[in-house]
Scaffold this active site. Sequence first.
Site, PDB file in Angstrom:
ATOM      1  N   GLU A  68     -58.063  46.560 -71.599  1.00  7.98           N
ATOM      2  CA  GLU A  68     -58.339  45.753 -72.738  1.00  7.98           C
ATOM      3  C   GLU A  68     -59.062  46.686 -73.673  1.00  7.98           C
ATOM      4  OE1 GLU A  68     -58.923  43.309 -75.367  1.00  7.98           O
ATOM      5  OE2 GLU A  68     -58.175  42.382 -73.594  1.00  7.98           O
ATOM      6  N   ASP A  94     -56.398  51.224 -75.880  1.00  5.66           N
ATOM      7  CA  ASP A  94     -55.184  50.593 -76.720  1.00  5.66           C
ATOM      8  C   ASP A  94     -54.084  50.741 -75.764  1.00  5.66           C
ATOM      9  OD1 ASP A  94     -53.039  50.367 -78.580  1.00  5.66           O
ATOM     10  OD2 ASP A  94     -54.464  49.639 -80.028  1.00  5.66           O
ATOM     11  N   ASP A 115     -50.500  39.183 -77.430  1.00  7.92           N
ATOM     12  CA  ASP A 115     -50.633  38.896 -78.711  1.00  7.92           C
ATOM     13  C   ASP A 115     -49.020  38.611 -79.016  1.00  7.92           C
ATOM     14  OD1 ASP A 115     -50.464  38.885 -81.520  1.00  7.92           O
ATOM     15  OD2 ASP A 115     -52.205  40.051 -81.645  1.00  7.92           O
ATOM     16  N   LYS A 119     -44.625  38.047 -86.729  1.00  9.27           N
ATOM     17  CA  LYS A 119     -43.995  38.414 -88.039  1.00  9.27           C
ATOM     18  C   LYS A 119     -42.958  39.516 -87.280  1.00  9.27           C
ATOM     19  CE  LYS A 119     -47.564  37.651 -91.428  1.00  9.27           C
ATOM     20  NZ  LYS A 119     -48.714  38.484 -92.454  1.00  9.27           N
ATOM     21  N   GLU A 189     -58.150  33.035 -68.425  1.00  8.17           N
ATOM     22  CA  GLU A 189     -59.192  31.821 -69.121  1.00  8.17           C
ATOM     23  C   GLU A 189     -58.255  30.946 -70.252  1.00  8.17           C
ATOM     24  OE1 GLU A 189     -61.760  35.300 -67.965  1.00  8.17           O
ATOM     25  OE2 GLU A 189     -59.676  35.118 -68.731  1.00  8.17           O
ATOM     26  N   TYR A 190     -57.156  31.759 -70.658  1.00  7.32           N
ATOM     27  CA  TYR A 190     -56.423  31.424 -71.955  1.00  7.32           C
ATOM     28  C   TYR A 190     -55.545  30.193 -71.161  1.00  7.32           C
ATOM     29  CZ  TYR A 190     -57.534  34.247 -75.716  1.00  7.32           C
ATOM     30  OH  TYR A 190     -58.089  34.689 -76.786  1.00  7.32           O
ATOM     31  N   GLU A 191     -54.893  30.675 -70.193  1.00  8.68           N
ATOM     32  CA  GLU A 191     -53.994  29.860 -69.262  1.00  8.68           C
ATOM     33  C   GLU A 191     -54.689  28.383 -68.793  1.00  8.68           C
ATOM     34  OE1 GLU A 191     -50.932  30.177 -65.428  1.00  8.68           O
ATOM     35  OE2 GLU A 191     -52.286  31.756 -66.101  1.00  8.68           O
TER      36      GLU A 191
END
Length: 215
Positions: A68, A94, A115, A119, A189-191
């Site tokens: 992360e 990164d 992410d 664009k 957590e997002y899931e």
Amino acid sequence: MRLRNVKNKEEILNSSSYLVKNPEDYIGKWKNFFHNDNPIYIEIGMGKGKFIIDNALKYPNINFIGIEKFDSVVARCLPKIPEGISNLAIIRMDANNIDKVFFKEVERIYLNFSDPWPKVRHASRRLSSKVFLDKYDNVFVSDCEIWMRTDNRDLYIYSLMSFSENGYVLSDISFDLHNDVKEELITTEYEDKFSNKGLPIYAVRAIKKSVQNSK
């Protein structure tokens, strides 16, 4: 996404035994770091760490490394790790530097809710772009194995095409993972957030055989 600062962030980062402060020193030597020859699985963009921690607890014979880049997010993860887990490490870096930290030693990469960089001009920043797939080639032991989940349909379709165009064979393709898979899943957590709202989770397993293994 706005990242909230974490109280005592530096103290948390400096005191945790799970945070690897100098990961570049272990390139090609991560099995020495773990003191065993078990497989190494990494999650790029681990967020607050639920997925990688739960996997390390469930599969003690696999070494897990969570990656992360944001200090505040890492600081939220570290206190959640129970003491005494010997098969887990956390790296703050990164993803662009992935090939500076690993060389021919990873057996699986997880890309969970990355992410989407929507664009077009930012497409090369996507973790499933050719830019990153080329980096991963030098990270894997032999065969390249990527497991991906996302809530973003556009990123999902892009990734399926990118994997295929770069020699990966796709399997376990799902446009609604939580309905397609009946067994209990280890989630992020997002899931949990997206699934609880009734939103579909897209998933795929992509494998590219090494030249040696394909003969």
